[in-house]
Design a protein around this motif. Sequence first.
Motif, PDB file in Angstrom:
ATOM      1  N   PHE B 228     -19.887 -68.631  27.508  1.00  0.00           N
ATOM      2  CA  PHE B 228     -21.255 -68.647  28.015  1.00  0.00           C
ATOM      3  C   PHE B 228     -21.546 -69.888  28.845  1.00  0.00           C
ATOM      4  O   PHE B 228     -22.003 -69.799  29.987  1.00  0.00           O
ATOM      5  N   VAL B 232     -22.439 -69.383  32.805  1.00  0.00           N
ATOM      6  CA  VAL B 232     -23.847 -69.500  33.202  1.00  0.00           C
ATOM      7  C   VAL B 232     -23.993 -70.312  34.494  1.00  0.00           C
ATOM      8  O   VAL B 232     -24.874 -70.046  35.306  1.00  0.00           O
ATOM      9  N   ALA B 238     -28.783 -71.075  37.054  1.00  0.00           N
ATOM     10  CA  ALA B 238     -28.357 -71.191  35.660  1.00  0.00           C
ATOM     11  C   ALA B 238     -29.619 -71.074  34.798  1.00  0.00           C
ATOM     12  O   ALA B 238     -30.073 -69.975  34.514  1.00  0.00           O
ATOM     13  N   TYR B 239     -30.197 -72.206  34.414  1.00  0.00           N
ATOM     14  CA  TYR B 239     -31.386 -72.140  33.568  1.00  0.00           C
ATOM     15  C   TYR B 239     -32.675 -72.349  34.352  1.00  0.00           C
ATOM     16  O   TYR B 239     -33.758 -72.199  33.811  1.00  0.00           O
ATOM     17  N   VAL B 254     -27.613 -66.609  33.521  1.00  0.00           N
ATOM     18  CA  VAL B 254     -27.814 -66.383  32.086  1.00  0.00           C
ATOM     19  C   VAL B 254     -27.483 -64.932  31.731  1.00  0.00           C
ATOM     20  O   VAL B 254     -26.793 -64.660  30.752  1.00  0.00           O
ATOM     21  N   ALA B 257     -23.666 -64.323  31.974  1.00  0.00           N
ATOM     22  CA  ALA B 257     -22.956 -65.102  30.958  1.00  0.00           C
ATOM     23  C   ALA B 257     -23.216 -64.531  29.572  1.00  0.00           C
ATOM     24  O   ALA B 257     -22.316 -64.447  28.739  1.00  0.00           O
ATOM     25  N   TRP B 258     -24.468 -64.127  29.333  1.00  0.00           N
ATOM     26  CA  TRP B 258     -24.801 -63.551  28.023  1.00  0.00           C
ATOM     27  C   TRP B 258     -24.027 -62.252  27.809  1.00  0.00           C
ATOM     28  O   TRP B 258     -23.512 -61.995  26.713  1.00  0.00           O
ATOM     29  N   GLN B 416     -29.475 -74.504  26.632  1.00  0.00           N
ATOM     30  CA  GLN B 416     -28.099 -74.079  26.372  1.00  0.00           C
ATOM     31  C   GLN B 416     -27.799 -74.097  24.875  1.00  0.00           C
ATOM     32  O   GLN B 416     -27.152 -73.203  24.341  1.00  0.00           O
TER      33      GLN B 416
END
Lengths: 337, 449
Positions: B228, B232, B238-239, B254, B257-258, B416
């Motif tokens: 992950f 990500v 990313a975030y 996200v 990656a999830w 994260q």
Amino acid sequence: MTAVQQSDVIVRPRPARRTRTHLPGRRAAYGYILPFFLVFAAFSVYPWLDTAWVSLHDTRLSTYDQSSWIGLENYRNLLTNHFFWNAFRNTITIGIISTVPQLCMALGIAHLLNYRLRGRTFFRVAILMPYATSLAAATVIFAELFDPNLGLVNWALHTVHLPTVDWQGSKWPSQIAVSTIVTWRWTGYNALIYLAGMQTISTDLYEAAAMDGAGRWAQFRHVTLPGLRPTILFTIVVSTIGAAQLFGEPLLYHNGLPDGGTQGQYQTLGLLMYQQGWTNDRLGLASATAWTMFLIIVAAVGVNLWLSRRRERHERRPGGRRRHGVVTAGVPEVTAR
Amino acid sequence: MPRSSTHRRGAALLAVAALGAFVLAGCGSKSSSDSGTGSADAGPCGTTADTTLTVGLFGTFGFKEAGLWDAYHQVCPNITIKEDVVEQSADYWTRLKTRLASGSGLDDVQAIEIGFVADVVQNHADQFVNWNTVPNATADKAEFYPWKWQLASTSDGATTVGLGTDIGPEAICYRSDLLKQAGLPSDPATLASKWSTWDDFIAFGKQYDASSTKPSGSHFVDSAASIFSTAVYQGDEAYDNADGQPDVENSDGVKNAWTYASQAAQDGITAGLAQFTPAWNKAFSSGAFAALACPTWMMGYIQGQAGDNYAGKWDIAPVLPGGATNWGGSWLGVPDKAAHKAAAIALVEWLSAKDQQVTMWKDGGHFPSNSDAAAAPAVATAKSDYFSNAPVGQIFGDISSQMKIPPIGLYDTQIQQALTTQLTNVETKGTSPDDAFSAALDAIKQVTG
């Protein structure tokens, strides 16, 4: 008859000093305690008030100068927040699982150590060793013992063909594991306090009780317990405060993470506060948690005191047992005069 | 030096980083001889007076261990350097924030980690020397990978708070002996072709876990978190969105990656070990997993945990499924209120220069953020004995040159952590990925407010 003379009904005079009211002496006394109160003001009162002030703001350390007033919003946020209630419940359950067996065991150990055992000093020192162990060291060792994959506890369970337990991930096992650390560390300390309390109880009472045929258990119940009541109250209050503030053990039990397990299964209020303040950088919310905790502790201690007072009052009434428990069913003769 | 994007990482890396640094420093203590090439008159040192510079660091940065303080004392004999070290980067950051808020107690040089560089840029840029306005600004900027410079700059690029130290280009580290035992290919070139996407990587993992000859209890990859936290950063986001605001729910990084990480968890190809825990550390030698995402600094970590007996059993594949990306890295900034600002600027420029970054790679395993240093023969041709003689300089150099870096934000570390914690629940407690994801969003909301 010495028994009668030393019972606390008779021997506790010294009223003379009380009546001496020298004013200069008093001033000096205030002077002597002043340094404490200066330190107290700087390191307790000021932080309390400042925490209260911060709890009414939206504050982050990184943008401290941009804090904005939000009134009771942090408290509303907290009380409607399932993370708070989870931590609240965990604090209570871990508090009970750790405190109750701990104090019972401490009482039993102290009672045994109060007898003239061979090597008594050794045992007395030995029970205090866990207390002298650093919390970090103890917790790291226990975390290894309780490791679900590689730990000694699960290895032992496996060896005797019992199902192994997820001491880290499952709620009750993990709370029991954390409580075990607390119990291990503090039982000896409380035992020592009980022991000190027991040694203020006159041995004559025990001798008299023994003469009347009371066994060790009867002596414990009818002489030790009543005589220890103030001490027990003290340890309960201190343990309650300690349990409400439980922090280091659950923090280190999850490798220093303040989340109290992957599902918060052993996150206490202390951990939640730390997580909010230092991990999540929400100082306002953390301050609200701090004040809420403070009020919870005050309430819990208040309930303790109220219960014990009520009991005391009940026992002072005519027909009830007298306060220091000198008068008991097992040893009627001592108080005959 | 802990290149961490979670607190735990910072905490866990310390011991090993320290260990590794000592070991590596022992192997090559010739660093001070080849670094005195700059002119040694007083001007470049920022001051001619006898000066003690304080340098605020966290963990083990490795400057002292690589002999750079001594070397600088030879370049600038009037300058003495004193480190002010906090063990864990999270504690360091809290202390730095406190000092920034009060405006006092700041060191002449302050290290800034990727976990909080966005906060420094967004909230404290005016409290640091702007590297776009120092006399050597153009030359300074030209040294670095552009993305490294950009991460420490405001979005308009006008203000830059620090000069880069190292970066963390990622590849895959794996146990070639375990793959062989499982009857699978184990040479880096074949694996690079088999692991070019996460789907391929997971499919390969299923083969490993299905093998009847692999060691019992061994899984392909260490954790879902490892997949992950790498994948990500391969998204466009990313975030955070381009403004640096948290945007977890809409992030392609996200989402993908999830999907990969929870897929791997549900396929049972992960060992379910939380990264940087004692159990994870032990697994580097026990063989509980065969592969993990591996930034440059992870090599030293693996070596420290697995020990000399596993030299030659670990190898590195020149590939990162899903595309090149970065994990970790730091900068050095100079507070505006630094007591010896000019001298501090001179020191940071010297540390960022090619020769010193090459030394840091040779003697500490820190991959240069200075692209000239990365291209220098001492870096580019470096091989690792421990990792089966893998051409690590070339592998990580190639990945660094292809790197794609999404925007970063204030709360990436905590976000994260929330997501990887929930992945642990998917792995070890059978939580459904959807439930786990909403629990993570719930925890993230506690951070973002």
